[in-house]
Design a protein around this motif. Structure first.
Motif, PDB file in Angstrom:
ATOM      1  N   GLN A  40       0.815  -1.203   0.000  1.00  0.00           N
ATOM      2  CA  GLN A  40       0.000   0.000   0.000  1.00  0.00           C
ATOM      3  C   GLN A  40       0.860   1.269   0.000  1.00  0.00           C
ATOM      4  O   GLN A  40       2.023   1.249   0.413  1.00  0.00           O
ATOM      5  CB  GLN A  40      -0.903   0.016   1.241  1.00  0.00           C
ATOM      6  CG  GLN A  40      -1.897  -1.127   1.315  1.00  0.00           C
ATOM      7  CD  GLN A  40      -2.958  -1.054   0.234  1.00  0.00           C
ATOM      8  OE1 GLN A  40      -3.462   0.015  -0.068  1.00  0.00           O
ATOM      9  NE2 GLN A  40      -3.293  -2.202  -0.339  1.00  0.00           N
ATOM     10  N   ALA A  43       0.822   6.928   2.431  1.00  0.00           N
ATOM     11  CA  ALA A  43       0.289   8.283   2.415  1.00  0.00           C
ATOM     12  C   ALA A  43      -1.216   8.300   2.171  1.00  0.00           C
ATOM     13  O   ALA A  43      -1.894   9.287   2.482  1.00  0.00           O
ATOM     14  CB  ALA A  43       1.003   9.107   1.345  1.00  0.00           C
ATOM     15  N   MET A  44      -1.732   7.201   1.608  1.00  0.00           N
ATOM     16  CA  MET A  44      -3.161   7.123   1.307  1.00  0.00           C
ATOM     17  C   MET A  44      -3.973   6.578   2.481  1.00  0.00           C
ATOM     18  O   MET A  44      -5.195   6.502   2.410  1.00  0.00           O
ATOM     19  CB  MET A  44      -3.381   6.243   0.073  1.00  0.00           C
ATOM     20  CG  MET A  44      -2.654   6.741  -1.176  1.00  0.00           C
ATOM     21  SD  MET A  44      -3.223   8.380  -1.683  1.00  0.00           S
ATOM     22  CE  MET A  44      -4.913   8.018  -2.156  1.00  0.00           C
ATOM     23  N   ILE A  45      -3.290   6.172   3.548  1.00  0.00           N
ATOM     24  CA  ILE A  45      -3.971   5.605   4.712  1.00  0.00           C
ATOM     25  C   ILE A  45      -4.034   6.657   5.809  1.00  0.00           C
ATOM     26  O   ILE A  45      -3.003   7.055   6.373  1.00  0.00           O
ATOM     27  CB  ILE A  45      -3.234   4.348   5.233  1.00  0.00           C
ATOM     28  CG1 ILE A  45      -3.124   3.303   4.127  1.00  0.00           C
ATOM     29  CG2 ILE A  45      -3.973   3.767   6.440  1.00  0.00           C
ATOM     30  CD1 ILE A  45      -2.323   2.082   4.518  1.00  0.00           C
ATOM     31  N   GLY A  46      -5.240   7.132   6.108  1.00  0.00           N
ATOM     32  CA  GLY A  46      -5.369   8.186   7.101  1.00  0.00           C
ATOM     33  C   GLY A  46      -5.132   7.711   8.523  1.00  0.00           C
ATOM     34  O   GLY A  46      -4.444   8.355   9.304  1.00  0.00           O
ATOM     35  N   ASN A  47      -5.706   6.560   8.875  1.00  0.00           N
ATOM     36  CA  ASN A  47      -5.586   6.006  10.232  1.00  0.00           C
ATOM     37  C   ASN A  47      -4.968   4.616  10.109  1.00  0.00           C
ATOM     38  O   ASN A  47      -5.670   3.636   9.866  1.00  0.00           O
ATOM     39  CB  ASN A  47      -6.955   5.941  10.902  1.00  0.00           C
ATOM     40  CG  ASN A  47      -6.905   5.347  12.302  1.00  0.00           C
ATOM     41  OD1 ASN A  47      -5.857   4.928  12.789  1.00  0.00           O
ATOM     42  ND2 ASN A  47      -8.047   5.319  12.960  1.00  0.00           N
ATOM     43  N   LEU A  48      -3.652   4.543  10.260  1.00  0.00           N
ATOM     44  CA  LEU A  48      -2.959   3.277  10.022  1.00  0.00           C
ATOM     45  C   LEU A  48      -3.376   2.203  11.021  1.00  0.00           C
ATOM     46  O   LEU A  48      -3.576   1.048  10.649  1.00  0.00           O
ATOM     47  CB  LEU A  48      -1.445   3.482  10.075  1.00  0.00           C
ATOM     48  CG  LEU A  48      -0.584   2.243   9.774  1.00  0.00           C
ATOM     49  CD1 LEU A  48      -0.951   1.669   8.414  1.00  0.00           C
ATOM     50  CD2 LEU A  48       0.898   2.605   9.829  1.00  0.00           C
ATOM     51  N   TRP A  51      -6.740   0.966  10.010  1.00  0.00           N
ATOM     52  CA  TRP A  51      -6.622   0.201   8.765  1.00  0.00           C
ATOM     53  C   TRP A  51      -6.105  -1.204   9.050  1.00  0.00           C
ATOM     54  O   TRP A  51      -6.623  -2.194   8.527  1.00  0.00           O
ATOM     55  CB  TRP A  51      -5.681   0.935   7.805  1.00  0.00           C
ATOM     56  CG  TRP A  51      -5.575   0.331   6.440  1.00  0.00           C
ATOM     57  CD1 TRP A  51      -6.332   0.616   5.345  1.00  0.00           C
ATOM     58  CD2 TRP A  51      -4.645  -0.684   6.007  1.00  0.00           C
ATOM     59  NE1 TRP A  51      -5.941  -0.140   4.262  1.00  0.00           N
ATOM     60  CE2 TRP A  51      -4.901  -0.953   4.645  1.00  0.00           C
ATOM     61  CE3 TRP A  51      -3.619  -1.387   6.653  1.00  0.00           C
ATOM     62  CZ2 TRP A  51      -4.175  -1.885   3.915  1.00  0.00           C
ATOM     63  CZ3 TRP A  51      -2.899  -2.326   5.917  1.00  0.00           C
ATOM     64  CH2 TRP A  51      -3.176  -2.572   4.568  1.00  0.00           C
ATOM     65  N   GLU A 133     -17.019   0.408  11.843  1.00  0.00           N
ATOM     66  CA  GLU A 133     -15.819  -0.195  11.284  1.00  0.00           C
ATOM     67  C   GLU A 133     -15.961  -1.715  11.193  1.00  0.00           C
ATOM     68  O   GLU A 133     -15.508  -2.336  10.226  1.00  0.00           O
ATOM     69  CB  GLU A 133     -14.599   0.175  12.127  1.00  0.00           C
ATOM     70  CG  GLU A 133     -14.278   1.663  12.105  1.00  0.00           C
ATOM     71  CD  GLU A 133     -13.047   2.001  12.923  1.00  0.00           C
ATOM     72  OE1 GLU A 133     -12.244   1.085  13.193  1.00  0.00           O
ATOM     73  OE2 GLU A 133     -12.883   3.179  13.295  1.00  0.00           O
TER      74      GLU A 133
END
Length: 283
Positions: A40, A43-48, A51, A133
């Motif tokens: 992945q 930078a595209m994952i706001g909340n690692l 996620w 979630e």
């Protein structure tokens, strides 16, 4: 990204273990989550952290569903995690860790839930993951997911007290063993639930027997083959073990007890599997 993942590893492993009840499976799930993360763009994952929890939940759910589709595989995995000790021996590290992290009784109860119920209960009640979630993992709305978790919670609350390794469990196991040894058919029927399920792991595969009368009949016939027997603990839950006249293991027996009656019995007589685990001596 690697540093962040390592900081989350223990929590992710705990999530996977509570969902799956297997340390080996939990490790595999966490490793798979890392492999997916590595593909992945961070930078595209706001909340690692969120996620990763979602990914671990989805992989764990796939494992649970695979077990339902292939119950013989699930049984093999469960057997691989079996820790057998004499009842009066100090608990080994594996049992202590199991009891500390989840509780053996709770693991037994969780096995009775559907994959969706188990995942929703563990994620929400143990790790406070929001229903929205969890719903993304299950493909349900937040309200529908809340209902799934509520249903699972009711099952846990109504059965957890009856499956733990307490005095009631020990007394039922003791009564069954004595009745089987003495060939007391009526005593066997008194301690067995009418709908009891017996699963025997033989070299040829699993053999299932249903109903108190059939199980009691088989128990009387089987007991005559044992030269010695003694109480044991299987992952901390009271069980029983028998030996052949030559001192080799004959069987390991695990019991599920509810309301002072035995509702499930699992017997392993496959010598190859018995030889694969560390067993106590007959003395």
């Amino acid at each position: 990204m690697a540093e962040t993942f390592e900081a989350e590893r223990d929590r992710l492993r705990a999530v996977a273990y509570r969902v799956l009840g297997s340390h080996a499976d939990a490790e595999d799930v966490v490793q798979e989550a890392w492999m997916r993360l590595a593909r992945q763009d961070a930078a595209m994952i706001g909340n690692l952290a969120g996620w990763l929890t979602t990914v671990v939940g989805r992989i764990s759910l796939d494992v649970l569903r695979s077990r339902r589709a292939h119950p013989e595989t699930a049984y093999e995995e469960e057997f691989a995690n079996l820790v057998v000790t004499a009842e009066d021996d100090p608990a080994p590290d594996e049992v202590v860790a199991l009891a500390d992290s989840v509780g053996v009784a709770l693991l037994v109860v969780l096995d009775s839930l559907t994959p969706s119920e188990r995942l929703a209960f563990v994620l929400h009640d143990m790790f406070a993951v929001p229903f929205q979630e969890i719903g993304q993992i299950l493909g349900k709305s937040a309200d529908a997911t809340k209902m799934v978790a509520s249903r699972a919670r009711r099952k846990v609350q109504t059965t957890d007290r009856t499956t733990g390794p307490g005095r009631e469990h020990r007394e039922a196991v003791k009564a069954f063993s004595a009745a089987a040894l003495n060939g007391d058919f009526e005593a066997l029927l008194r301690v067995l639930d009418p709908d009891v399920k017996l699963t025997v792991d033989t070299p040829e595969g699993l053999v299932v027997t249903l109903g108190a009368t059939n199980v009691a009949t088989g128990a009387r016939m089987f007991s005559g083959k044992a030269a010695r027997q003694r109480p044991i603990l299987l992952n901390g839950i009271p069980g029983h073990m028998t030996w052949n006249p030559d001192g080799t293991p004959l069987s390991v027996i695990a019991f599920t007890v509810s309301e002072a009656r035995i509702t499930g019995i699992r017997i392993v007589i496959d010598r190859a599997k018995l030889s694969a685990i560390r067993l106590p001596d007959p003395s």
